[in-house]
Design a protein around this motif. Structure first.
Motif, mmCIF file in Angstrom:
data_model
loop_
_atom_site.group_PDB
_atom_site.id
_atom_site.type_symbol
_atom_site.label_atom_id
_atom_site.label_comp_id
_atom_site.label_asym_id
_atom_site.label_seq_id
_atom_site.Cartn_x
_atom_site.Cartn_y
_atom_site.Cartn_z
ATOM 1 N N ALA A 36 3.927 -58.849 -77.063
ATOM 2 C CA ALA A 36 5.424 -59.078 -77.944
ATOM 3 C C ALA A 36 6.092 -58.822 -77.148
ATOM 4 O O ALA A 36 7.263 -59.787 -77.584
ATOM 5 N N ARG A 37 6.895 -58.369 -75.873
ATOM 6 C CA ARG A 37 8.310 -58.944 -74.839
ATOM 7 C C ARG A 37 8.116 -60.692 -74.858
ATOM 8 O O ARG A 37 10.037 -60.758 -75.134
ATOM 9 N N LYS A 38 7.508 -61.307 -74.617
ATOM 10 C CA LYS A 38 7.554 -62.542 -74.671
ATOM 11 C C LYS A 38 7.864 -63.219 -75.706
ATOM 12 O O LYS A 38 8.318 -64.155 -75.773
ATOM 13 N N LEU A 39 7.559 -63.054 -76.815
ATOM 14 C CA LEU A 39 7.771 -63.432 -78.369
ATOM 15 C C LEU A 39 9.068 -62.367 -78.244
ATOM 16 O O LEU A 39 9.604 -62.373 -79.860
ATOM 17 N N GLY A 40 9.530 -61.904 -77.280
ATOM 18 C CA GLY A 40 11.077 -61.648 -77.769
ATOM 19 C C GLY A 40 10.889 -59.258 -78.726
ATOM 20 O O GLY A 40 12.424 -59.413 -79.259
ATOM 21 N N ALA A 41 10.122 -59.030 -79.024
ATOM 22 C CA ALA A 41 10.174 -57.840 -79.546
ATOM 23 C C ALA A 41 9.762 -56.834 -78.806
ATOM 24 O O ALA A 41 9.146 -56.986 -77.532
ATOM 25 N N ASP A 42 10.139 -55.569 -79.464
ATOM 26 C CA ASP A 42 10.005 -54.236 -78.275
ATOM 27 C C ASP A 42 8.203 -53.888 -79.131
ATOM 28 O O ASP A 42 7.976 -53.470 -80.094
ATOM 29 N N PRO A 43 7.100 -53.657 -77.588
ATOM 30 C CA PRO A 43 6.024 -53.464 -78.196
ATOM 31 C C PRO A 43 5.862 -52.155 -79.193
ATOM 32 O O PRO A 43 5.700 -52.606 -80.041
ATOM 33 N N ALA A 44 6.154 -51.028 -78.503
ATOM 34 C CA ALA A 44 6.686 -49.978 -79.713
ATOM 35 C C ALA A 44 6.760 -49.562 -81.254
ATOM 36 O O ALA A 44 6.186 -49.028 -81.962
ATOM 37 N N ALA A 45 7.627 -50.829 -81.202
ATOM 38 C CA ALA A 45 8.614 -50.719 -82.282
ATOM 39 C C ALA A 45 7.903 -50.967 -82.947
ATOM 40 O O ALA A 45 7.743 -51.278 -84.551
ATOM 41 N N LEU A 46 7.015 -52.130 -82.322
ATOM 42 C CA LEU A 46 6.289 -53.304 -83.251
ATOM 43 C C LEU A 46 5.130 -52.326 -83.822
ATOM 44 O O LEU A 46 4.458 -52.673 -85.171
ATOM 45 N N LEU A 47 4.667 -52.036 -83.137
ATOM 46 C CA LEU A 47 2.882 -51.219 -83.195
ATOM 47 C C LEU A 47 3.649 -50.554 -84.262
ATOM 48 O O LEU A 47 3.169 -49.591 -85.428
ATOM 49 N N ALA A 48 4.951 -49.252 -84.424
ATOM 50 C CA ALA A 48 5.639 -48.512 -85.279
ATOM 51 C C ALA A 48 5.940 -48.735 -86.310
ATOM 52 O O ALA A 48 5.315 -48.196 -88.107
ATOM 53 N N SER A 49 6.898 -50.110 -86.032
ATOM 54 C CA SER A 49 6.673 -50.602 -87.382
ATOM 55 C C SER A 49 6.827 -51.859 -87.512
ATOM 56 O O SER A 49 8.474 -52.618 -87.508
ATOM 57 N N PRO A 50 5.630 -52.978 -87.988
ATOM 58 C CA PRO A 50 5.640 -54.272 -88.295
ATOM 59 C C PRO A 50 6.206 -54.945 -88.979
ATOM 60 O O PRO A 50 7.039 -55.723 -88.246
#
Length: 335
Positions: free
Chosen positions: A36-50
């Motif tokens: 996620a971080r390498k793709l520029g996203a926040d891992p926790a947010a992506l898991l909670a609300s993809p």
């Protein structure tokens, strides 16, 4: 590297995560935290609300990019039977056209919306007309997922309508690993239907083929292992005026091996389009291309994922390469 001029290019190939996307499997949760971080996203947010996290990440990262002015975004229509009854809707890639349009309205200067319509739907042509009138600028075609052979005569009116509407179509060619795929529909012959109808046709992923069961060949840098589709596509690009090809997902290890060879095929560079296949994970540090390790280390430190991708491809296609501006040929109305 910082002296590279801004390219103002367009990513011709990017997916939207469906609102139904959920990363609930143990493997998914581990992978998301790693990538996620390498793709520029926040891992926790992506898991909670993809869907929402991905949507916001795309808008923010494209807006911040030094090199990308806009990106084409699309979902994938569901798999349906001969009567249009839904058989399967992949919960990750099958974002709806309405979800794509919602993203476009949030960032109209950054997002170029492409529709996806399964031609097996009884009202497929009506859908093409409706979405074109709404403002969609092209079409994503995943016939290998739908089990659709474009050469069948019954699909001719569908492609003729696309030609009439002057909308380009992106057709998956080559190996598929993201969704269930019918191998016979991955072949280069799937370009015949839209090409013969006069549609501006884009062959995705350069038609590169690989098999996870044959790892040595999958990662081999010998062009004879790139697959028949790839080599035939190079020849077709020279002979078909309405055919283009995108390099999306070229930084995955099973495709990066082809970069040195493709960079030498200058006769067809006028027909190549830049694309990432985001959010498909990619790596700049350890890969099958032939860039020096020191350069790969520098590239891996670029924060913006799109600029990291582009700066890597720039090593093979310099700023003056038509790769970066060919998008204007297939999207002439986009400023």
């Amino acid at each position: 590297m910082n002296r590279t001029p801004s390219l103002d290019t367009v990513d011709i190939h990017m997916h939207l995560l469906s609102k139904e996307a959920k990363f609930t499997r143990f493997y998914d949760r581990l992978a998301i935290r790693f990538f996620a971080r390498k793709l520029g996203a926040d891992p926790a947010a992506l898991l909670a609300s993809p869907h929402e996290a991905y949507r916001d990440t795309v808008i923010r990262r494209v807006g911040e990019s030094k090199h990308m002015a806009k990106t084409v975004i699309f979902g994938v229509d569901a798999k349906v039977d001969e009567k249009g009854r839904e058989l399967h809707r992949d919960p990750t890639v099958c974002a709806t056209n309405e979800e794509v349009w919602d993203l476009h309205t949030r960032a109209p200067d950054l997002i170029v919306p492409f529709m996806s319509v399964n031609p097996l739907r009884p009202d497929a042509i009506e859908r093409l007309e409706r979405y074109a009138e709404t403002g969609f600028k092209g079409m994503k075609f995943l016939q290998n997922y739908w089990n659709v052979d474009t050469r069948e005569k019954r699909f001719r009116p569908f492609f003729e309508k696309l030609a009439e509407l002057k909308l380009p179509i992106i057709v998956h060619i080559g190996s598929e690993s993201s969704v269930h795929s019918h191998r016979a529909c991955e072949r280069l012959e799937m370009l015949e239907g839209p090409l013969e109808a006069g549609v501006t046709t884009i062959a995705a992923h350069m038609g590169l083929e690989y098999s996870p069961l044959r790892l040595l060949k999958a990662f081999s840098k010998n062009p004879k292992h790139f697959g028949d589709n790839y080599h035939r596509l190079l020849k077709m690009l020279e002979t078909h005026n309405n055919l283009y090809a995108d390099i999306s997902a070229v930084l995955t290890p099973v495709r990066a091996k082809a970069l040195p060879h493709l960079a030498r095929q200058e006769r067809i560079h006028e027909k190549l389009l830049f694309g990432t296949d985001f959010p498909v994970p990619f790596t700049t540090l350890w890969n099958t291309h032939d860039l020096p390790l020191a350069m790969c280390r520098r590239l891996s430190k670029i924060e913006n994922p799109f600029d990291r991708y582009i700066e890597t491809v720039l090593a093979y296609f310099p700023p003056e390469s038509p790769l970066w501006s060919n998008w204007k040929k297939v999207l002439p109305d986009i400023q």
